[in-house]
Design a protein around this motif. Structure first.
Motif, mmCIF file in Angstrom:
data_model
loop_
_atom_site.group_PDB
_atom_site.id
_atom_site.type_symbol
_atom_site.label_atom_id
_atom_site.label_comp_id
_atom_site.label_asym_id
_atom_site.label_seq_id
_atom_site.Cartn_x
_atom_site.Cartn_y
_atom_site.Cartn_z
ATOM 1 N N PRO A 1 0.748 -1.174 -0.173
ATOM 2 C CA PRO A 1 0.016 -0.040 0.131
ATOM 3 C C PRO A 1 0.836 1.295 -0.063
ATOM 4 C CG PRO A 1 -0.846 -1.432 1.482
ATOM 5 C CD PRO A 1 0.308 -2.227 1.287
ATOM 6 N N GLN A 2 2.044 1.247 0.744
ATOM 7 C CA GLN A 2 2.708 2.421 0.862
ATOM 8 C C GLN A 2 3.503 2.758 -0.460
ATOM 9 O OE1 GLN A 2 5.051 4.310 3.987
ATOM 10 N NE2 GLN A 2 4.442 2.667 5.343
ATOM 11 N N LEU A 3 3.959 1.797 -1.099
ATOM 12 C CA LEU A 3 4.375 1.518 -2.504
ATOM 13 C C LEU A 3 3.410 2.210 -3.457
ATOM 14 C CD1 LEU A 3 6.849 1.458 -4.543
ATOM 15 C CD2 LEU A 3 6.214 -1.022 -4.713
ATOM 16 N N THR A 4 2.180 1.676 -3.586
ATOM 17 C CA THR A 4 1.215 2.104 -4.408
ATOM 18 C C THR A 4 1.036 3.760 -4.271
ATOM 19 O OG1 THR A 4 0.116 0.006 -4.299
ATOM 20 C CG2 THR A 4 -1.323 2.033 -5.017
ATOM 21 N N ARG A 5 1.037 4.176 -2.932
ATOM 22 C CA ARG A 5 0.495 5.537 -2.785
ATOM 23 C C ARG A 5 1.813 6.388 -3.109
ATOM 24 N NH1 ARG A 5 -1.214 3.729 2.316
ATOM 25 N NH2 ARG A 5 0.525 4.409 3.438
ATOM 26 N N TRP A 6 3.108 6.151 -3.286
ATOM 27 C CA TRP A 6 4.291 6.488 -3.655
ATOM 28 C C TRP A 6 4.278 6.741 -4.978
ATOM 29 C CZ3 TRP A 6 8.603 6.017 -6.933
ATOM 30 C CH2 TRP A 6 9.608 6.861 -6.553
ATOM 31 N N ASN B 1 8.957 -1.092 10.885
ATOM 32 C CA ASN B 1 7.696 -0.584 11.288
ATOM 33 C C ASN B 1 7.141 0.399 10.323
ATOM 34 O OD1 ASN B 1 9.288 2.054 11.638
ATOM 35 N ND2 ASN B 1 9.393 1.657 13.678
ATOM 36 N N ALA B 2 6.041 1.441 10.218
ATOM 37 C CA ALA B 2 5.388 2.045 9.390
ATOM 38 C C ALA B 2 6.450 3.077 8.848
ATOM 39 C CB ALA B 2 4.075 2.785 9.871
ATOM 40 N N ARG B 3 7.283 3.568 9.662
ATOM 41 C CA ARG B 3 8.299 4.816 9.258
ATOM 42 C C ARG B 3 9.275 4.063 8.445
ATOM 43 N NH1 ARG B 3 10.474 7.278 14.584
ATOM 44 N NH2 ARG B 3 11.782 8.494 13.071
ATOM 45 N N GLY B 4 9.627 2.888 8.978
ATOM 46 C CA GLY B 4 10.798 2.193 8.229
ATOM 47 C C GLY B 4 10.184 1.674 6.611
ATOM 48 N N VAL B 5 9.185 1.360 6.533
ATOM 49 C CA VAL B 5 8.469 1.156 5.356
ATOM 50 C C VAL B 5 8.710 2.125 4.801
ATOM 51 C CG1 VAL B 5 6.547 0.283 4.115
ATOM 52 C CG2 VAL B 5 7.103 -0.901 6.334
ATOM 53 N N ALA B 6 8.095 3.333 4.987
ATOM 54 C CA ALA B 6 7.969 4.580 4.007
ATOM 55 C C ALA B 6 9.510 4.891 3.590
ATOM 56 C CB ALA B 6 7.707 5.719 4.935
ATOM 57 N N LEU B 7 10.615 4.728 4.491
ATOM 58 C CA LEU B 7 12.020 4.779 4.050
ATOM 59 C C LEU B 7 12.329 4.009 2.899
ATOM 60 C CD1 LEU B 7 13.609 5.709 7.413
ATOM 61 C CD2 LEU B 7 13.182 7.282 5.652
#
Length: 213
Positions: free
Chosen positions: A45-50, A187-193
């Motif tokens: 999901p985070q990659l899709t939003r990116w 964690n969520a912050r790590g996935v964002a990085l």
């Protein structure tokens, strides 16, 4: 090609054909699946939003299975590569290390995955993993080297490490800030990085997939 043929048939029939978004499959383990996170904070999901923020419309199939090894990935890659899939991200090997599996076996499994993708004419982004030193220098060298070797052998796109985005500031101790309490999963912050780091390589995969349509 398959999508183009379908669009052509619709056009011939006088039906307006709407271009479908590209479809990527993310074949992986718990890191891909999003272990320990609410769904929207996971890798896919985070990659899709990116990608959406880059103006790229794409559908990503979450083919991550928690606890999966390269053998598990090899066993299910055939039904992961459905006709709709235009490109594939492969991020496997972490559980092989945790189980001390012979790197030669892991490499053979990854070869099967990449061969299936090659046969299906689906471009791949292969994401590397690194073994810790507790199995010895020979094990680590063999394991770490198999990813760039396979990327060269099969002509895939290649990202050296799933976790390199966590080390961008050069402080190894800071990595734990971005990990869950188990010290294994971000964690969520790590996935964002991680997504920020791998995103450009995924854009390259999307470009390669478009060339094959």
């Amino acid at each position: 090609m398959r999508k183009a043929l379908a669009a052509g048939l619709l056009s011939l029939c006088g039906i307006a054909a709407t271009a479908e978004p590209l479809v990527l499959a993310a074949l992986g383990d718990s890191l891909t699946q999003g272990y320990g996170l609410v769904e929207e904070d996971g890798f896919v999901p985070q990659l899709t939003r990116w990608l959406d923020a880059q103006g790229v419309e794409v559908k990503i199939i979450n083919a991550g299975v928690s606890g999966d090894t390269t053998a598990g990935g090899a066993a299910r890659v055939g039904w992961t590569l459905t006709p709709e899939v235009d490109g594939m991200i492969v991020a496997l090997g972490g559980n092989d290390v945790l189980r001390g599996i012979d790197p030669a076996v892991s490499k053979s499994n990854l070869e099967k995955i990449l061969t299936e993708a090659q046969t299906a004419k689906v471009p791949v982004l292969l994401i590397g993993m690194q073994a810790p030193g507790n199995y010895g220098a020979d094990y680590k060298q063999a394991f770490d080297a198999m990813y760039p070797d396979l990327a060269t052998q099969f002509g895939t796109l290649y990202a050296p490490s799933f976790f390199s985005g966590l080390q961008a500031d050069g402080d190894p101790g800071a990595v734990q800030t971005y990990m869950q309490p188990d010290g294994i999963h971000p964690n969520a912050r790590g996935v964002a990085l991680i997504v920020d780091d791998l995103g450009p390589a995924v854009l390259d995969l999307i470009a390669a997939a478009k060339q094959r349509q």
